[in-house]
Design a protein around this motif. Structure first.
Motif, PDB file in Angstrom:
ATOM      1  N   SER A 132       0.834  -1.209   0.000  1.00 61.53           N
ATOM      2  CA  SER A 132       0.000   0.000   0.000  1.00 61.53           C
ATOM      3  C   SER A 132       0.863   1.250   0.000  1.00 61.53           C
ATOM      4  CB  SER A 132      -0.913   0.006   1.226  1.00 61.53           C
ATOM      5  OG  SER A 132      -1.729  -1.136   1.258  1.00 61.53           O
ATOM      6  N   GLU A 133       1.898   1.229   0.835  1.00 63.12           N
ATOM      7  CA  GLU A 133       2.799   2.385   0.920  1.00 63.12           C
ATOM      8  C   GLU A 133       3.583   2.552  -0.380  1.00 63.12           C
ATOM      9  OE1 GLU A 133       3.737   5.677   3.230  1.00 63.12           O
ATOM     10  OE2 GLU A 133       2.378   4.034   3.753  1.00 63.12           O
ATOM     11  N   TYR A 134       3.972   1.426  -0.971  1.00 58.88           N
ATOM     12  CA  TYR A 134       4.708   1.460  -2.232  1.00 58.88           C
ATOM     13  C   TYR A 134       3.827   2.022  -3.351  1.00 58.88           C
ATOM     14  CZ  TYR A 134       7.607  -0.317  -6.107  1.00 58.88           C
ATOM     15  OH  TYR A 134       8.384  -0.450  -7.235  1.00 58.88           O
ATOM     16  N   PHE A 135       2.553   1.635  -3.361  1.00 59.57           N
ATOM     17  CA  PHE A 135       1.636   2.196  -4.354  1.00 59.57           C
ATOM     18  C   PHE A 135       1.492   3.702  -4.167  1.00 59.57           C
ATOM     19  CE2 PHE A 135      -2.568   3.659  -5.654  1.00 59.57           C
ATOM     20  CZ  PHE A 135      -2.566   3.291  -6.989  1.00 59.57           C
ATOM     21  N   ALA A 136       1.428   4.148  -2.918  1.00 58.64           N
ATOM     22  CA  ALA A 136       1.324   5.588  -2.650  1.00 58.64           C
ATOM     23  C   ALA A 136       2.540   6.338  -3.189  1.00 58.64           C
ATOM     24  CB  ALA A 136       1.172   5.833  -1.148  1.00 58.64           C
ATOM     25  N   ALA A 137       3.702   5.678  -3.177  1.00 53.84           N
ATOM     26  CA  ALA A 137       4.936   6.318  -3.642  1.00 53.84           C
ATOM     27  C   ALA A 137       5.093   6.259  -5.155  1.00 53.84           C
ATOM     28  CB  ALA A 137       6.144   5.659  -2.979  1.00 53.84           C
ATOM     29  N   THR A 138       4.584   5.193  -5.783  1.00 56.54           N
ATOM     30  CA  THR A 138       4.896   4.949  -7.193  1.00 56.54           C
ATOM     31  C   THR A 138       3.684   4.923  -8.117  1.00 56.54           C
ATOM     32  OG1 THR A 138       4.668   2.546  -6.925  1.00 56.54           O
ATOM     33  CG2 THR A 138       6.872   3.516  -6.513  1.00 56.54           C
ATOM     34  N   LYS A 139       2.490   4.728  -7.542  1.00 63.40           N
ATOM     35  CA  LYS A 139       1.254   4.519  -8.325  1.00 63.40           C
ATOM     36  C   LYS A 139       1.364   3.289  -9.235  1.00 63.40           C
ATOM     37  CE  LYS A 139      -0.758   8.031  -6.458  1.00 63.40           C
ATOM     38  NZ  LYS A 139       0.221   8.223  -5.386  1.00 63.40           N
ATOM     39  N   LYS A 140       2.166   2.334  -8.806  1.00 65.62           N
ATOM     40  CA  LYS A 140       2.337   1.101  -9.576  1.00 65.62           C
ATOM     41  C   LYS A 140       1.123   0.198  -9.348  1.00 65.62           C
ATOM     42  CE  LYS A 140       5.833  -2.396 -10.587  1.00 65.62           C
ATOM     43  NZ  LYS A 140       7.239  -2.803 -10.361  1.00 65.62           N
ATOM     44  N   GLN A 141       0.334  -0.004 -10.373  1.00 62.34           N
ATOM     45  CA  GLN A 141      -0.945  -0.717 -10.230  1.00 62.34           C
ATOM     46  C   GLN A 141      -0.757  -2.137  -9.711  1.00 62.34           C
ATOM     47  OE1 GLN A 141      -3.959   0.713 -10.581  1.00 62.34           O
ATOM     48  NE2 GLN A 141      -4.910  -1.195  -9.881  1.00 62.34           N
ATOM     49  N   THR A 142       0.351  -2.789 -10.101  1.00 66.11           N
ATOM     50  CA  THR A 142       0.608  -4.149  -9.644  1.00 66.11           C
ATOM     51  C   THR A 142       0.646  -4.230  -8.125  1.00 66.11           C
ATOM     52  OG1 THR A 142       2.018  -4.382 -11.588  1.00 66.11           O
ATOM     53  CG2 THR A 142       2.109  -6.154  -9.984  1.00 66.11           C
ATOM     54  N   ALA A 143       1.205  -3.208  -7.486  1.00 64.80           N
ATOM     55  CA  ALA A 143       1.305  -3.203  -6.030  1.00 64.80           C
ATOM     56  C   ALA A 143      -0.078  -3.136  -5.386  1.00 64.80           C
ATOM     57  CB  ALA A 143       2.160  -2.023  -5.562  1.00 64.80           C
ATOM     58  N   LEU A 144      -0.950  -2.292  -5.922  1.00 58.57           N
ATOM     59  CA  LEU A 144      -2.320  -2.205  -5.394  1.00 58.57           C
ATOM     60  C   LEU A 144      -3.063  -3.514  -5.638  1.00 58.57           C
ATOM     61  CD1 LEU A 144      -4.688  -0.708  -4.132  1.00 58.57           C
ATOM     62  CD2 LEU A 144      -5.154   0.311  -6.370  1.00 58.57           C
ATOM     63  N   ASP A 145      -2.910  -4.080  -6.823  1.00 59.61           N
ATOM     64  CA  ASP A 145      -3.594  -5.341  -7.147  1.00 59.61           C
ATOM     65  C   ASP A 145      -3.162  -6.452  -6.204  1.00 59.61           C
ATOM     66  OD1 ASP A 145      -4.802  -4.012  -9.241  1.00 59.61           O
ATOM     67  OD2 ASP A 145      -3.455  -4.823 -10.783  1.00 59.61           O
ATOM     68  N   GLU A 146      -1.849  -6.549  -5.941  1.00 54.44           N
ATOM     69  CA  GLU A 146      -1.340  -7.586  -5.033  1.00 54.44           C
ATOM     70  C   GLU A 146      -1.867  -7.367  -3.616  1.00 54.44           C
ATOM     71  OE1 GLU A 146      -0.104 -10.185  -6.058  1.00 54.44           O
ATOM     72  OE2 GLU A 146       1.520  -9.953  -7.513  1.00 54.44           O
ATOM     73  N   ALA A 147      -1.899  -6.110  -3.167  1.00 54.62           N
ATOM     74  CA  ALA A 147      -2.382  -5.799  -1.820  1.00 54.62           C
ATOM     75  C   ALA A 147      -3.850  -6.203  -1.672  1.00 54.62           C
ATOM     76  CB  ALA A 147      -2.195  -4.315  -1.527  1.00 54.62           C
ATOM     77  N   ILE A 148      -4.655  -5.907  -2.691  1.00 54.38           N
ATOM     78  CA  ILE A 148      -6.080  -6.260  -2.636  1.00 54.38           C
ATOM     79  C   ILE A 148      -6.252  -7.774  -2.641  1.00 54.38           C
ATOM     80  CG2 ILE A 148      -8.274  -6.152  -3.888  1.00 54.38           C
ATOM     81  CD1 ILE A 148      -7.390  -3.333  -4.856  1.00 54.38           C
ATOM     82  N   ARG A 149      -5.456  -8.483  -3.433  1.00 50.03           N
ATOM     83  CA  ARG A 149      -5.538  -9.945  -3.466  1.00 50.03           C
ATOM     84  C   ARG A 149      -5.212 -10.542  -2.094  1.00 50.03           C
ATOM     85  NH1 ARG A 149      -4.077  -9.895  -9.069  1.00 50.03           N
ATOM     86  NH2 ARG A 149      -1.870  -9.650  -8.624  1.00 50.03           N
TER      87      ARG A 149
END
Length: 399
Positions: A126-143
């Motif tokens: 979640s924090e990494y997505f906030a820093a990069t907006k990398k969709q893969t990170a959000l998708d993995e976090a939700i999974r």
């Protein structure tokens, strides 16, 4: 007061930079990938040490959070390395979730599904997505969030079960570590699930997720907080029958501020009011573990009246934030005084001024605890870097 807070902020800012420098320069596994499983006090890595997913998830969070706070994109390559390693090696593509540990080359060492570990991966991603907006990170976090809800949530009594086999089957041993009680539900795992869910909510404000965070916070009010002593109850069976254990001063003070913060993230005014009030009570209870030198003792065994006379690194980090939070709520300068004294203790005895980072801890005579990692399975940059970031943000708010 302003001058003392300015000096405090300056020294904490310097320490945040020093912590980041250490992990950038002494923990990257240049032989294989990811990060070394263990580094000693002389900064020598054990090239064959087991790699823990919690270590990698906490590095991911720390470097993402440091980037988000400071704006320094130089921290992102370390966060990216941690994310890539988790995604390539730790995520179980067959059964879902993440493996508990790998060998030095990235092969499965322990494939069990520890919910605590899934929570930390959500927290870091979640924090990494906030820093990069990398969709893969959000998708993995939700999974991973969906995995926890599918396999770990108890629909009968609420809350979350501790651990499962790789295939999500039953286990006889649920423990995070050998020092823990072997029980199906623990305060520690629930604390880090709600922490992870709240961080995910900041970047994915899903209504169902918000309900789960509120439910978790209510579980703390109902089951985990002892409203007579305001210490935290640690271990339970599935029907919430407590299995009495130690008083953990570090977990008390961490929960004091973190539960309040989670309520604030979802904007639940009822829970915010209640948990602010509890934050003061829990902080007061945790202060029973503060020594005259400002350091926080590790644990107390009520049944045997035994104080574990060690001062580990992570309760010191959490103490600073919890005490400062109590000062913010109450404006009682005694909390700030103890917070500053705790920081002086950390500077004098916990920070390694020669080799960098923080020692695992010290004994009653302030000698360094022997045979402990400087970096390792449990020794990560999360507690101390987070304390620095939290304090800096809070001092700026006061200013």
């Amino acid at each position: 007061m302003k001058n003392s807070l300015d000096d405090f902020a300056a020294s904490v800012e310097n320490e945040l930079s020093a912590i980041m420098y250490y992990w950038q320069n002494f923990t990257v596994d240049t032989m294989h990938a990811g990060f070394y499983g263990s580094v000693d006090n002389n900064n020598l890595p054990d090239l064959n040490a087991i790699k823990g997913v919690v270590l990698h998830a906490r590095i991911l969070w720390s470097f993402s959070a440091a980037c988000n706070y400071t704006g320094q994109t130089a921290y992102l390559p370390v966060a990216e390395r941690a994310f890539d390693y988790i995604e390539k090696y730790f995520i179980d593509r067959e059964f879902g979730g993440v493996y508990w540990s790998l060998d030095a080359k990235g092969n499965i060492a322990d494939g069990r599904k520890q919910i605590y570990a899934l929570a930390f991966c959500i927290y870091g991603m979640s924090e990494y997505f906030a820093a990069t907006k990398k969709q893969t990170a959000l998708d993995e976090a939700i999974r991973l969030y969906q995995c926890i809800e599918q396999y770990s949530y108890d629909p009968a009594y609420k809350g979350y079960f501790e651990a499962f086999s790789r295939e999500w089957g039953a286990l006889e041993d649920f423990r995070l570590s050998s020092k823990d009680a072997n029980e199906k539900k623990t305060m520690n795992t629930h604390l880090h699930v709600v922490e992870a869910y709240a961080n995910l909510y900041k970047i994915w404000p899903d209504a169902g997720l918000k309900e789960k965070i509120a439910e978790l916070l209510q579980l703390f009010v109902t089951h985990f907080i002892n409203t007579q002593t305001f210490h935290l109850k640690l271990f339970f069976d599935e029907q919430w029958q407590e299995k009495p254990d130690v008083i953990s001063y570090g977990h008390d003070i961490e929960a004091a501020w973190l539960l309040q913060q989670c309520a604030e993230i979802i904007g639940d005014t009822h829970l915010i009011t209640r948990l602010k009030k509890y934050a003061i009570h829990i902080t007061n209870a945790a202060m029973e573990g503060i020594d005259t030198d400002g350091g926080m003792w590790y644990e107390y065994h009520p049944v045997t009246n035994e104080l574990i006379q060690q001062k580990h690194w992570w309760p010191q980090a959490e103490a600073m934030v919890g005490l400062f939070n109590a000062y913010q709520i109450s404006k009682n300068e005694q909390y700030l005084h103890v917070c500053l004294k705790n920081w002086q203790f950390i500077q004098a005895h916990i920070i390694d001024k020669v080799n960098g980072e923080w020692y695992w801890g010290v004994l009653a005579d302030n000698s360094i605890m022997p045979n402990q990692d400087k970096a390792g399975f449990w020794k990560c940059p999360y507690h101390n870097s987070r304390a620095c970031i939290e304090l800096l943000q809070r001092i700026k708010l006061l200013a």
